[in-house]
Design a protein around this motif. Sequence first.
Motif, PDB file in Angstrom:
ATOM      1  N   UNK A  40       0.800  -1.279   0.109  1.00  0.00           N
ATOM      2  CA  UNK A  40      -0.118  -0.032  -0.216  1.00  0.00           C
ATOM      3  C   UNK A  40       0.817   1.305   0.102  1.00  0.00           C
ATOM      4  N   UNK A  41       2.107   1.148  -0.357  1.00  0.00           N
ATOM      5  CA  UNK A  41       2.983   2.551  -0.287  1.00  0.00           C
ATOM      6  C   UNK A  41       2.318   3.570  -1.434  1.00  0.00           C
ATOM      7  N   UNK A  42       1.704   3.284  -2.323  1.00  0.00           N
ATOM      8  CA  UNK A  42       1.074   4.091  -3.057  1.00  0.00           C
ATOM      9  C   UNK A  42      -0.388   4.476  -2.868  1.00  0.00           C
ATOM     10  N   UNK A  43      -1.021   3.954  -1.956  1.00  0.00           N
ATOM     11  CA  UNK A  43      -2.663   4.007  -1.695  1.00  0.00           C
ATOM     12  C   UNK A  43      -2.805   5.201  -1.054  1.00  0.00           C
ATOM     13  N   UNK A  44      -3.915   6.003  -1.707  1.00  0.00           N
ATOM     14  CA  UNK A  44      -4.303   7.288  -1.156  1.00  0.00           C
ATOM     15  C   UNK A  44      -5.952   6.987  -0.674  1.00  0.00           C
ATOM     16  N   UNK A  45      -6.235   7.604   0.411  1.00  0.00           N
ATOM     17  CA  UNK A  45      -5.736   8.050   1.616  1.00  0.00           C
ATOM     18  C   UNK A  45      -5.083   6.819   2.435  1.00  0.00           C
ATOM     19  N   UNK A  46      -3.644   6.816   2.454  1.00  0.00           N
ATOM     20  CA  UNK A  46      -3.098   5.986   3.367  1.00  0.00           C
ATOM     21  C   UNK A  46      -3.413   5.863   4.568  1.00  0.00           C
ATOM     22  N   UNK A  47      -3.822   6.866   5.431  1.00  0.00           N
ATOM     23  CA  UNK A  47      -4.156   6.996   6.889  1.00  0.00           C
ATOM     24  C   UNK A  47      -5.518   6.102   6.902  1.00  0.00           C
ATOM     25  N   UNK A  48      -6.284   5.905   6.241  1.00  0.00           N
ATOM     26  CA  UNK A  48      -7.569   5.181   6.305  1.00  0.00           C
ATOM     27  C   UNK A  48      -7.178   3.884   6.193  1.00  0.00           C
ATOM     28  N   UNK A  49      -6.414   3.286   5.343  1.00  0.00           N
ATOM     29  CA  UNK A  49      -5.908   1.941   4.912  1.00  0.00           C
ATOM     30  C   UNK A  49      -4.918   1.536   6.548  1.00  0.00           C
ATOM     31  N   UNK A  50      -4.179   2.286   7.013  1.00  0.00           N
ATOM     32  CA  UNK A  50      -3.518   2.259   8.042  1.00  0.00           C
ATOM     33  C   UNK A  50      -4.120   1.923   9.511  1.00  0.00           C
TER      34      UNK A  50
END
Length: 70
Positions: A40-50
């Motif tokens: 997921x290094x290029x997923x946006x918005x990353x904070x939601x996935x984290x």
Amino acid sequence: MLSYFVMNKIQELVDKASVDSRTSYDEYIRLFSIAFDKEFKRYYPLHEVQRYARTYGYVTKSERNKQGKH
């Protein structure tokens, strides 16, 4: 809200880390967190996935680095 695809992919990473780590929880966290970061290094918005991944024990790279320096 995250898509079913994203949640399913995280679950696959969890399952693989669980099998690969055998019985070591620390190793599971390490393997899952590294695999998550790669996937997921290029997923946006990353904070939601984290935030979702944290329910499975995800630790950010910066947090892992801090833990390793003790």
